[in-house]
Scaffold this motif. Structure first.
Motif, short mmCIF file in Angstrom:
data_model
loop_
_atom_site.label_atom_id
_atom_site.label_comp_id
_atom_site.label_asym_id
_atom_site.label_seq_id
_atom_site.Cartn_x
_atom_site.Cartn_y
_atom_site.Cartn_z
N HIS A 134 0.83 -1.20 0.00
CA HIS A 134 0.00 0.00 0.00
C HIS A 134 0.87 1.26 0.00
CE1 HIS A 134 -2.96 3.01 1.37
NE2 HIS A 134 -3.76 2.29 0.63
N LEU A 135 1.90 1.27 0.82
CA LEU A 135 2.76 2.46 0.88
C LEU A 135 3.56 2.64 -0.40
CD1 LEU A 135 3.94 2.14 4.58
CD2 LEU A 135 2.47 3.91 3.63
N LEU A 136 3.96 1.54 -1.02
CA LEU A 136 4.64 1.65 -2.31
C LEU A 136 3.69 2.21 -3.36
CD1 LEU A 136 7.03 1.15 -4.19
CD2 LEU A 136 6.25 -1.23 -4.45
N GLY A 137 2.45 1.72 -3.36
CA GLY A 137 1.47 2.25 -4.31
C GLY A 137 1.23 3.73 -4.13
N LEU A 138 1.12 4.18 -2.87
CA LEU A 138 0.92 5.61 -2.62
C LEU A 138 2.15 6.41 -3.02
CD1 LEU A 138 -0.92 5.64 0.84
CD2 LEU A 138 -1.89 5.92 -1.45
N THR A 152 0.21 -1.73 -8.54
CA THR A 152 0.66 -2.12 -7.20
C THR A 152 -0.51 -2.19 -6.23
OG1 THR A 152 2.82 -1.10 -7.60
CG2 THR A 152 2.22 -1.53 -5.30
N LEU A 153 -1.44 -1.25 -6.33
CA LEU A 153 -2.56 -1.20 -5.40
C LEU A 153 -3.65 -2.20 -5.73
CD1 LEU A 153 -2.89 2.68 -5.08
CD2 LEU A 153 -2.12 1.11 -3.29
N GLU A 154 -3.86 -2.52 -7.00
CA GLU A 154 -5.00 -3.37 -7.38
C GLU A 154 -5.01 -4.72 -6.67
OE1 GLU A 154 -7.47 -4.89 -11.31
OE2 GLU A 154 -5.38 -4.29 -11.54
N PRO A 155 -3.87 -5.40 -6.45
CA PRO A 155 -3.92 -6.70 -5.77
C PRO A 155 -4.45 -6.64 -4.34
CG PRO A 155 -1.85 -6.48 -6.97
CD PRO A 155 -2.52 -5.13 -7.00
N LEU A 156 -4.53 -5.44 -3.76
CA LEU A 156 -5.09 -5.30 -2.41
C LEU A 156 -6.62 -5.33 -2.41
CD1 LEU A 156 -2.76 -2.48 -1.02
CD2 LEU A 156 -2.69 -4.91 -0.43
N TRP A 157 -7.22 -5.37 -3.58
CA TRP A 157 -8.68 -5.28 -3.69
C TRP A 157 -9.42 -6.28 -2.80
CZ3 TRP A 157 -11.80 -1.86 -6.45
CH2 TRP A 157 -13.16 -2.19 -6.53
N PRO A 158 -9.06 -7.57 -2.80
CA PRO A 158 -9.84 -8.53 -2.00
C PRO A 158 -9.90 -8.17 -0.51
CG PRO A 158 -8.42 -9.68 -3.53
CD PRO A 158 -8.00 -8.24 -3.58
#
Length: 391
Positions: A134-138, A152-158
């Motif tokens: 999450h921090l890398l995506g931000l 980077t952020l999309e895989p956090l969706w679930p």
């Protein structure tokens, strides 16, 4: 509003080896236990004293350096934290927690480009790390690397698709990357989770603002304000939208309202300073810019605003100092180098001025001037994630 998953990754370590300098094992262990207990209890002064005593007994100890880094992170003393953490990394390069803390310290002091490599390295070794991802995506998002941010952020969706802040940041990244399906999915889920709440209208407005749909942003912010006028940063964002449309009086009113609700938000004073400067109210502008950098010394636009005022008033040493501070924040700002060249010319330092102009020509060709974009408006600076208060 608090950022998503901005947590300190505290590493409590023990002495790697016993001292050969006459210090007993018991003394070292006692210092560690005292420091550990103090750090867990929030007694940072005692923790610092204890871990410093460990280093006097064991000068090469890694654990004490890690914990001193954590102490200084808790105190928001990022430079000192990084000093100890980087020393620890040299001695224990395979400990991912050290690199995560280095990334956190860089992130919290606003150096997102420096935060990216440690976060990337952690994620390579620990692909399941939600925090690192999450921090890398931000960090990618703040560096305007939008496609990398989205992927980077999309895989956090679930695990995160019920978190409004996550959905907003993913929508902004996807929208700017041209990934319309992902943007629409994120916005649709944002509406589904948040219903018709004021927060949803605020986040929708910010998403419109990020893609320069100012009328859409203003409409959403006004809907939010009718329901909950004291929503954090609502009036700041409405002010940005008005300013980007050229309605400076309306913008000024919104920034003043926001500063009354949250006096500690440096971005309000930064914007008020720029409006005052454009209205040739230099004394007011200087006061606002000074308040902004008191609250956030890494706000490069305010240092640049002060430099413009000092140059205009022939306060050249002060102008050079402000430019040095702005340049340290954005070394690739052609605007900073150009203004420095002007000040140096006024001082008769023509050779130095010509060197600055040569740098300007190189940077303009590369199109790297992020500070200029923030000052002039094409880059929307969202303080929700950059706010250093959000651990």
């Amino acid at each position: 509003m608090r950022s998503f998953l901005i947590l300190l990754f505290v590493v409590f370590a023990g002495p790697a080896a016993l001292s050969q300098n006459g210090n007993s094992e018991d003394a070292i262990r006692q210092a560690y236990e005292t420091g550990d207990k103090a750090l867990r209890a929030g007694n940072l002064a005692q923790a610092q004293t204890s871990f410093e005593s460990v280093l006097r007994m064991l000068p090469e100890d890694v654990g004490a350096r890690i914990n001193l880094g954590v102490v200084f992170m808790r105190e928001k003393k990022w430079t000192q934290a990084l000093l100890y953490l980087k020393e620890a990394e040299k001695r224990a390069p395979n400990v991912t927690g050290i690199r995560l803390n280095i990334g956190l310290a860089e992130y919290h002091q606003g150096d997102y480009a420096a935060a990216i490599p440690p976060f990337e390295s952690v994620l390579r070794e620990e692909p399941a790390s939600i925090q690192a991802r999450h921090l890398l995506g931000l960090s990618y998002l703040f560096e305007e690397r939008y496609r990398e941010a989205a992927t980077t952020l999309e895989p956090l969706w679930p695990s995160s698709n019920s978190n409004l802040t996550y959905l907003y940041s993913l929508a902004v990244a996807a929208g700017n990357a041209g990934l319309r399906d992902l943007e629409e999915r994120s916005l649709a889920r944002l509406l589904e989770v948040g219903k018709d709440s004021p927060l949803v209208h605020l986040l929708k407005g910010k998403a419109y603002l990020a893609r320069e749909d100012f009328s859409g942003a203003i409409e959403e912010f006004q809907i939010a304000a009718q329901a909950e006028s004291r929503l954090p940063l609502l009036h700041y964002n409405l002010g940005v939208a008005y300013r980007r449309e050229g309605h400076l009086d309306k913008a000024r009113e919104e920034f003043l309202i926001d500063s009354g609700i949250e006096p500690g938000v440096a971005f309000d004073y930064d914007q008020l300073g720029e409006i005052a400067y454009r209205n040739q109210q230099t004394k007011a502008a200087e006061s606002y810019f000074r308040q902004a950098v008191r609250l956030d010394p890494r706000l490069g636009t305010s240092w640049f605003g002060l430099a413009k005022i000092y140059k205009q008033e022939k306060r050249f040493p002060e102008a050079l100092d402000a430019l040095a501070r702005a340049g340290a924040i954005d070394p690739n700002s052609a605007s900073v180098h150009y203004l420095r060249a002007q000040v140096l010319t006024e001082l008769g330092r023509s050779e130095e001025a010509e060197n600055e102009l040569s740098i300007v020509r190189r940077l303009k060709a590369a199109g790297l001037d992020k500070l200029e974009k923030e000052v002039n408006g094409p880059s929307y600076h969202d303080p929700e994630f950059a706010d250093h208060r959000s651990e």
